[in-house]
Design a protein around this motif. Sequence first.
Motif: not given
Length: 177
Positions: A57-61, A111-115, A146-155
């Motif tokens: 559900q998150c796409g981190a993988c 931002q945090c870089g996890y995603c 999903i980006c929990r930090c909300g960097a979507y515009v930059n992505i």
Amino acid sequence: MSPSAADASASVGAIPIRITINGESHALQVEPWTTLLDLLRLHLDLTGTKKGCDHGQCGACTVLVDGKRINSCLTLAVMKDGSEVTTIEGLAQNGDLHPVQAAFVEYDAFQCGYCTPGQICSAVGLINEGHAQSREEIRELMSGNICRCGAYVNIVDAVEHAMAHRRQSPRNPEARS
């Protein structure tokens, strides 16, 4: 062979697979229930691919399998026997960042870089697919990450930049003249 890979090959009921990861061929013995994510992280020590929700559900993988983006937490390693897998560690070539990686740095798309590893692999897959033609389509086709930090515009800015770079690249056989 790493100790964890040796442990995997000694397991009772393990299934032999051959898989190419980041250009390197691996002959492994894996338990039938081992996910591709766990094979990468636990057996091959490729920890750039992140374990987020473990439910797809998150796409981190997200990784690329035969050039297509997939959620590695939902994929059994034995199902990818004979496949070519590219992880975040395999995108840079000869010390040069992949254009999507460079765009993420240029546009501060983390931002945090996890995603970020999953976002980048998904963006590479999205560009390879060639379906996104607008910011709205980029957002929609990247919505599984999903980006929990909300960097979507930059992505989206980074992906849009990388898409334009690919269209203009003389090395791209699909480049527009």
